[in-house]
Design an enzyme around this catalytic site. Structure first.
Site, PDB file in Angstrom:
ATOM      1  N   GLY A 198       0.922  -1.207   0.191  1.00 26.62           N
ATOM      2  CA  GLY A 198      -0.286   0.020   0.056  1.00 26.62           C
ATOM      3  C   GLY A 198       0.941   1.128   0.057  1.00 26.62           C
ATOM      4  NE  ARG A 235      -5.048   5.463  -2.183  1.00 34.10           N
ATOM      5  CZ  ARG A 235      -6.067   4.986  -1.279  1.00 34.10           C
ATOM      6  NH1 ARG A 235      -6.407   6.004  -0.664  1.00 34.10           N
ATOM      7  NH2 ARG A 235      -6.598   3.821  -1.221  1.00 34.10           N
ATOM      8  CB  VAL A 248      -0.976  -7.769   0.124  1.00 37.37           C
ATOM      9  CG1 VAL A 248       0.187  -7.185  -0.697  1.00 37.37           C
ATOM     10  CG2 VAL A 248      -1.814  -6.535   0.945  1.00 37.37           C
ATOM     11  CG  ASN A 275       1.029   1.411   4.788  1.00 36.90           C
ATOM     12  OD1 ASN A 275       0.839   2.136   5.962  1.00 36.90           O
ATOM     13  ND2 ASN A 275       0.414   1.553   3.777  1.00 36.90           N
ATOM     14  CB  SER A 310      -4.591   1.369  14.371  1.00 31.63           C
ATOM     15  OG  SER A 310      -5.701   2.334  14.979  1.00 31.63           O
ATOM     16  CE1 TYR A 367      -7.980   0.210   9.831  1.00 31.89           C
ATOM     17  CE2 TYR A 367      -8.156   0.862  12.329  1.00 31.89           C
ATOM     18  CZ  TYR A 367      -7.437   0.985  11.364  1.00 31.89           C
ATOM     19  OH  TYR A 367      -6.474   1.706  10.808  1.00 31.89           O
ATOM     20  CB  ALA A 420     -11.089  -7.932  15.369  1.00 32.02           C
ATOM     21  CE  LYS A 458      -5.017  -1.283  10.691  1.00 31.40           C
ATOM     22  NZ  LYS A 458      -3.615  -1.708   9.842  1.00 31.40           N
TER      23      LYS A 458
HETATM   24  P1  NAP Z   1      -4.906   4.940   2.638  1.00 32.27           P
HETATM   25  O1  NAP Z   1      -4.623   6.450   2.376  1.00 32.27           O
HETATM   26  O2  NAP Z   1      -6.214   4.761   2.509  1.00 32.27           O
HETATM   27  O3  NAP Z   1      -4.166   4.211   1.665  1.00 32.27           O
HETATM   28  C1  NAP Z   1      -4.291   2.738   1.802  1.00 32.27           C
HETATM   29  C2  NAP Z   1      -3.029   2.193   0.845  1.00 32.27           C
HETATM   30  O4  NAP Z   1      -3.399   0.567   1.105  1.00 32.27           O
HETATM   31  C3  NAP Z   1      -3.359   2.340  -0.656  1.00 32.27           C
HETATM   32  O5  NAP Z   1      -2.136   2.396  -1.110  1.00 32.27           O
HETATM   33  C4  NAP Z   1      -4.039   1.082  -1.203  1.00 32.27           C
HETATM   34  O6  NAP Z   1      -3.889   0.959  -2.617  1.00 32.27           O
HETATM   35  C5  NAP Z   1      -3.564   0.114  -0.163  1.00 32.27           C
HETATM   36  N1  NAP Z   1      -4.167  -1.148  -0.032  1.00 32.27           N
HETATM   37  C6  NAP Z   1      -5.463  -1.422   0.419  1.00 32.27           C
HETATM   38  N2  NAP Z   1      -5.785  -2.653   0.147  1.00 32.27           N
HETATM   39  C7  NAP Z   1      -4.670  -3.203  -0.492  1.00 32.27           C
HETATM   40  C8  NAP Z   1      -4.621  -4.558  -0.804  1.00 32.27           C
HETATM   41  N3  NAP Z   1      -5.549  -5.404  -0.619  1.00 32.27           N
HETATM   42  N4  NAP Z   1      -3.553  -4.757  -1.392  1.00 32.27           N
HETATM   43  C9  NAP Z   1      -2.682  -3.970  -1.865  1.00 32.27           C
HETATM   44  N5  NAP Z   1      -2.754  -2.600  -1.203  1.00 32.27           N
HETATM   45  C10 NAP Z   1      -4.029  -2.320  -0.661  1.00 32.27           C
HETATM   46  O7  NAP Z   1      -4.761   4.545   4.052  1.00 32.27           O
HETATM   47  P2  NAP Z   1      -3.498   5.245   5.295  1.00 32.27           P
HETATM   48  O8  NAP Z   1      -4.430   6.187   6.163  1.00 32.27           O
HETATM   49  O9  NAP Z   1      -2.350   5.691   4.556  1.00 32.27           O
HETATM   50  O10 NAP Z   1      -3.339   3.792   6.003  1.00 32.27           O
HETATM   51  C11 NAP Z   1      -2.158   3.261   6.035  1.00 32.27           C
HETATM   52  C12 NAP Z   1      -2.079   2.059   6.913  1.00 32.27           C
HETATM   53  O11 NAP Z   1      -1.879   3.088   8.362  1.00 32.27           O
HETATM   54  C13 NAP Z   1      -3.236   1.122   7.226  1.00 32.27           C
HETATM   55  O12 NAP Z   1      -2.857  -0.069   7.508  1.00 32.27           O
HETATM   56  C14 NAP Z   1      -4.219   1.980   8.196  1.00 32.27           C
HETATM   57  O13 NAP Z   1      -5.062   0.894   8.934  1.00 32.27           O
HETATM   58  C15 NAP Z   1      -3.165   2.478   9.078  1.00 32.27           C
HETATM   59  N6  NAP Z   1      -3.742   3.404   9.997  1.00 32.27           N
HETATM   60  C16 NAP Z   1      -3.916   4.540   9.508  1.00 32.27           C
HETATM   61  C17 NAP Z   1      -4.296   5.844  10.291  1.00 32.27           C
HETATM   62  C18 NAP Z   1      -4.898   7.065   9.720  1.00 32.27           C
HETATM   63  O14 NAP Z   1      -5.208   7.792  10.808  1.00 32.27           O
HETATM   64  N7  NAP Z   1      -4.832   7.284   8.339  1.00 32.27           N
HETATM   65  C19 NAP Z   1      -4.338   5.478  11.723  1.00 32.27           C
HETATM   66  C20 NAP Z   1      -3.897   4.387  12.127  1.00 32.27           C
HETATM   67  C21 NAP Z   1      -3.529   3.327  11.432  1.00 32.27           C
HETATM   68  P3  NAP Z   1      -4.774   1.115  -3.872  1.00 32.27           P
HETATM   69  O15 NAP Z   1      -4.988   2.625  -3.608  1.00 32.27           O
HETATM   70  O16 NAP Z   1      -3.965   0.917  -4.840  1.00 32.27           O
HETATM   71  O17 NAP Z   1      -5.873   0.289  -3.294  1.00 32.27           O
END
Ligand code: NAP
Length: 248
Positions: free
Chosen positions: A12, A15, A64, A90, A142, A155, A157, A159
């Site tokens: 991932g 983005r 993935v 990620n 998270s 989510y 569960a 994490k």
């Molecule tokens: P995001 O902006 O929504 O980006 C998600 C990324 O994951 C994208 O690159 C997407 O690729 C990829 N992805 C999703 N499903 C996938 C799959 N099945 N196979 C391969 N790639 C996949 O999310 P983010 O906020 O950056 O979050 C990144 C990580 O941090 C996540 O695990 C999230 O749970 C964790 N997190 C985020 C926050 C927050 O506040 N943002 C807080 C705690 C934890 P495509 O666009 O190509 O589908």
């Protein structure tokens, strides 16, 4: 250049937090494979940026949550980079609903994308790292996996599962020189949190001592450190990047 010569893969990476991590690892000297699932253009932009400061990079499409695709992705990266030193798990999604409204497929989709994906990529890469007797695996969980959150049972569960799995793999792989750690972000400014209403955002800020959402770079900086030799004696840990939201 803490990561000079290292080969990394970020799931991932197209983005948000994954993008910032891919760029941080490359700025620290690593060559980086950028995984994505649906948006090739965004992944290519990250690749371009990484190449602009002289590192090797390419994008690799794989869902993935599917073991065969995760395994194939690791094979491709190994072939192109002649090894994988750093895996950052990620990729993640949300499909929020209160328990009484949550559908079976919302549960399954989130567990597959967030937790099964970590098993898939870790298993596929561990063989290579064990042979080399070195490696860094960094999993993005998270704070919600630690304290729970109404409306995010699936989510939370997934994490929390990452944390148990990471502690187990840290125990299993330590003897081969591989460290496994977990980064638990709080609320970080990305597409994922853009979905929050103004009211929810205000409410959240009351719980965050630093009174702001985190940046993707805040998370990437910690990942860069955990991937480096400076973190060689740190394994099985869960480190929060949350502005002080959760203090254990
Ligand atoms: P995001 O902006 O929504 O980006 C998600 C990324 O994951 C994208 O690159 C997407 O690729 C990829 N992805 C999703 N499903 C996938 C799959 N099945 N196979 C391969 N790639 C996949 O999310 P983010 O906020 O950056 O979050 C990144 C990580 O941090 C996540 O695990 C999230 O749970 C964790 N997190 C985020 C926050 C927050 O506040 N943002 C807080 C705690 C934890 P495509 O666009 O190509 O589908």
């Amino acid at each position: 250049m803490l990561l000079e010569g290292k080969k990394a893969i970020v799931t991932g990476g197209s983005r948000g937090i994954g993008r910032a991590i891919a760029i941080k690892l490359a700025q620290s000297g690593a060559d980086v494979a950028v995984n994505y699932n649906s948006n090739a253009n965004l992944a290519e932009e990250v690749v371009k940026e990484i190449k602009s400061f002289g590192r090797e990079s390419f994008s690799v499409k794989a869902d993935v949550s599917d073991y065969a695709q995760a395994e194939e992705m690791i094979k491709i990266v190994e072939a192109k980079f002649n090894g994988v030193d750093i895996l950052v798990n990620n990729a993640g999604i949300t499909k929020d609903a209160l328990l009484i409204k949550m559908k079976e497929d919302e549960w399954e989709d989130v567990i597959s994308a967030n937790l099964k994906s970590v098993f898939n990529c870790t298993k596929a890469v561990s063989r290579l790292m064990m042979k080399k007797r070195q490696g860094r695996i960094i999993n993005i969980s998270s704070v919600v996996g630690v304290i729970g959150n109404a409306g995010q049972g699936n989510y939370a569960a997934s994490k929390a599962g990452i944390i148990g799995f990471a502690k187990t793999t840290a125990r299993e792989l330590g003897i081969r020189g591989i460290t496994v750690n977990v980064v638990a972000p709080g609320y970080i400014q990305t597409d994922m949190t853009d979905k929050l209403s103004d009211g929810m955002r205000e409410q959240l800020l009351t719980q965050i001592p630093l009174k702001k959402l985190g940046s993707t770079e805040d998370v990437a900086n910690l990942v860069g450190f955990l991937a480096s030799d400076e973190a060689a004696y740190i394994t099985g840990q869960v480190i929060h990047v949350d502005g002080g939201m959760v203090m254990l």
